[in-house]
Design a protein around this motif. Structure first.
Motif, mmCIF file in Angstrom:
data_model
loop_
_atom_site.group_PDB
_atom_site.id
_atom_site.type_symbol
_atom_site.label_atom_id
_atom_site.label_comp_id
_atom_site.label_asym_id
_atom_site.label_seq_id
_atom_site.Cartn_x
_atom_site.Cartn_y
_atom_site.Cartn_z
ATOM 1 N N VAL A 183 -7.184 -7.437 -10.908
ATOM 2 C CA VAL A 183 -7.996 -6.777 -11.923
ATOM 3 C C VAL A 183 -8.104 -7.664 -13.158
ATOM 4 C CG1 VAL A 183 -8.214 -4.760 -13.423
ATOM 5 C CG2 VAL A 183 -7.291 -4.491 -11.108
ATOM 6 N N ASN A 207 -4.483 3.901 -14.163
ATOM 7 C CA ASN A 207 -4.380 2.602 -14.832
ATOM 8 C C ASN A 207 -5.319 2.570 -16.029
ATOM 9 O OD1 ASN A 207 -2.708 1.203 -12.788
ATOM 10 N ND2 ASN A 207 -4.499 1.518 -11.475
ATOM 11 N N TYR A 261 -6.851 -0.082 -18.877
ATOM 12 C CA TYR A 261 -6.993 -1.482 -19.288
ATOM 13 C C TYR A 261 -7.793 -1.529 -20.586
ATOM 14 C CZ TYR A 261 -6.183 -1.898 -14.205
ATOM 15 O OH TYR A 261 -5.700 -1.775 -12.921
ATOM 16 N N MET A 290 -4.198 -6.802 -13.550
ATOM 17 C CA MET A 290 -3.262 -6.693 -12.425
ATOM 18 C C MET A 290 -3.345 -7.998 -11.649
ATOM 19 S SD MET A 290 -2.980 -3.455 -9.849
ATOM 20 C CE MET A 290 -3.220 -2.129 -10.981
ATOM 21 N N HIS A 308 -6.253 -8.314 -3.846
ATOM 22 C CA HIS A 308 -7.212 -8.025 -4.914
ATOM 23 C C HIS A 308 -6.513 -8.142 -6.274
ATOM 24 C CE1 HIS A 308 -5.321 -4.348 -3.374
ATOM 25 N NE2 HIS A 308 -5.410 -3.842 -4.595
ATOM 26 N N ASP A 353 -1.941 -3.745 -1.317
ATOM 27 C CA ASP A 353 -1.300 -2.441 -1.524
ATOM 28 C C ASP A 353 -0.405 -2.100 -0.345
ATOM 29 O OD1 ASP A 353 -2.911 -2.377 -3.741
ATOM 30 O OD2 ASP A 353 -4.230 -0.779 -3.009
ATOM 31 N N THR A 382 -8.850 3.488 -14.229
ATOM 32 C CA THR A 382 -8.995 3.720 -12.795
ATOM 33 C C THR A 382 -7.964 4.751 -12.353
ATOM 34 O OG1 THR A 382 -7.465 1.950 -12.131
ATOM 35 C CG2 THR A 382 -9.789 1.362 -12.356
ATOM 36 N N ARG A 418 -11.217 0.180 -19.619
ATOM 37 C CA ARG A 418 -11.428 0.527 -18.223
ATOM 38 C C ARG A 418 -10.314 1.472 -17.792
ATOM 39 N NH1 ARG A 418 -10.202 -2.081 -12.920
ATOM 40 N NH2 ARG A 418 -11.767 -1.216 -11.511
ATOM 41 N N HIS A 437 -2.551 -8.989 -5.498
ATOM 42 C CA HIS A 437 -1.572 -8.243 -4.695
ATOM 43 C C HIS A 437 -2.305 -7.537 -3.570
ATOM 44 C CE1 HIS A 437 -3.365 -5.089 -7.164
ATOM 45 N NE2 HIS A 437 -2.965 -4.224 -6.231
HETATM 46 C C1 OGA Z 1 -3.868 -0.762 -7.606
HETATM 47 C C2 OGA Z 1 -5.116 -1.500 -7.860
HETATM 48 C C3 OGA Z 1 -7.208 -1.646 -9.006
HETATM 49 C C4 OGA Z 1 -7.880 -1.220 -10.236
HETATM 50 O O1 OGA Z 1 -3.602 0.229 -8.355
HETATM 51 O O2 OGA Z 1 -3.146 -1.155 -6.669
HETATM 52 O O3 OGA Z 1 -5.348 -2.488 -7.206
HETATM 53 O O4 OGA Z 1 -9.055 -1.541 -10.364
HETATM 54 N N1 OGA Z 1 -5.949 -1.038 -8.812
HETATM 55 O O5 OGA Z 1 -7.248 -0.574 -11.103
#
Ligand code: OGA
Ligand code: NI
Length: 336
Positions: free
Chosen positions: A269, A194, A196, A208, A267, A213, A279, A277, A211
């Protein structure tokens, strides 16, 4: 053009209205997510091991999230993964799309805020999703993506398997319990990267949305920029993981298997205005064809009858990814 392209184009004077996300940012709470010392779990004295299992059990009951330190993933490999991920997102748009499928279960997909399966909510995020187990796939650019990601994903599976042993024990079962129940050996593993980019008005957008997982367990690492928040006792808790740690959370299928004992926690984002950022998550699940329902050993039919009905994992993912509702809507669909 991805969000990265949009931000780098230099034409971004205001936030396009499609990206404006109804605010979720009230009620922040500062609290410490539990930490599991992996080395104590796998190589500690019997006493250390049983303490680590207790920490895992408490974290699964109370948080659905924990940080893992002193794990077996080499730091060098974490750095290499972030580096190769960065170079992937740096590729020209045509090159990225070149090896990306369009369908949900295509082995390699990449996309951005406006092809995210969420209808008309646009997110401040570009992503790459690759199916890496039981069949390994990798984009062919950058040239070293395959080798680096193959080693990383294999070692992430090793970490996940050790954690699943601890989780099994914390449920009062033998260490290979979840491994067998979920057929982890032939289970699915999804690599998600991911990105950002910084946003001039971070309070207006979302990286995000809330949601949970799907699957059993997610292992997440990030570059040194934070942004993840966990819904804990009704408040959003920002997470600040130590460098080179993993942030681990239990997924919907852990909740289903344990009949709700270990809930998968919502959670989200948020993004910021000055730093990009990145991930890297690996999602560990049962085989796509498996039907997971509450385990007989974990269901006490008098006091706690089964709360979920079984659904093929593949169908569950499809339902979740095409779902327009927020939060735990998909889990609600299998709740009895
Ligand atoms: C995901 C998620 C969190 C993040 O990929 O399901 O919650 O910090 N990622 O990127
Ligand atoms: Ni998630």
């Amino acid at each position: 053009m991805g969000i990265k392209g949009l931000v780098e184009s230099g034409y971004l004077n205001s936030i396009p209205p499609e990206y404006v996300f109804p605010s979720n940012l009230n009620d922040l709470e500062v609290e410490e997510v539990p930490t599991v010392d992996f080395s104590q779990l796998t190589a500690g004295t019997p006493d250390e091991r049983s303490k680590a299992i207790q920490v895992i059990g408490k974290a699964c009951r109370e948080w659905g999230f924990f940080m893992v330190i002193n794990h077996s993933m080499p730091r060098r490999l974490m750095d290499e993964m972030l580096n190769v991920g960065e170079r992937f997102f740096d590729l020209a748009e045509e090159e990225k799309q070149d090896h990306a499928g369009k369908e949900l279960f295509d082995p390699i997909r990449c996309g951005t805020g406006f092809n995210n399966g969420l209808g008309n909510v646009f997110l401040w995020r570009d992503y790459l999703k690759v199916h890496v187990h039981p069949h390994f796939h990798a984009p062919h650019k950058p040239a070293d993506f395959r080798e680096t990601s193959e080693e990383y994903c294999k070692k992430a599976r090793d970490v996940a398997e050790e954690l699943l042993k601890g989780i099994s024990k914390s449920l009062g079962q033998e260490e290979n319990y979840i491994h067998k129940k979920m057929d982890v050996e032939s289970g699915s593993q999804l690599l998600v990267m991911n990105l950002y980019p910084p946003c001039p008005r971070p309070e207006l957008v979302m990286g995000m949305p809330p949601h949970s997982d799907h699957g059993i367990l997610t292992l997440l690492m990030q570059n040194d920029v934070c942004g993840l928040q966990i819904l804990h006792n009704g408040k959003w808790v920002p997470v600040n993981p130590p460098p080179y740690s993993f942030l681990v959370n239990t997924g919907d299928h852990m909740e289903i298997l344990t009949n709700g004992r270990y809930e998968s926690v919502v959670h989200q984002v948020v993004v910021n205005s000055n730093a990009t950022r990145m991930t890297i998550a690996t999602g560990h699940g049962p085989p796509l064809g498996a039907i997971i329902s509450p385990a007989a050993e974990l269901v006490d039919s008098e006091n706690h009858p089964p709360k979920y009905q079984g659904m093929k994992y593949r169908d569950y993912i499809e339902l979740q990814q095409t779902n327009q509702l927020e939060g735990k809507s998909c889990l609600d669909r299998v709740r009895i």
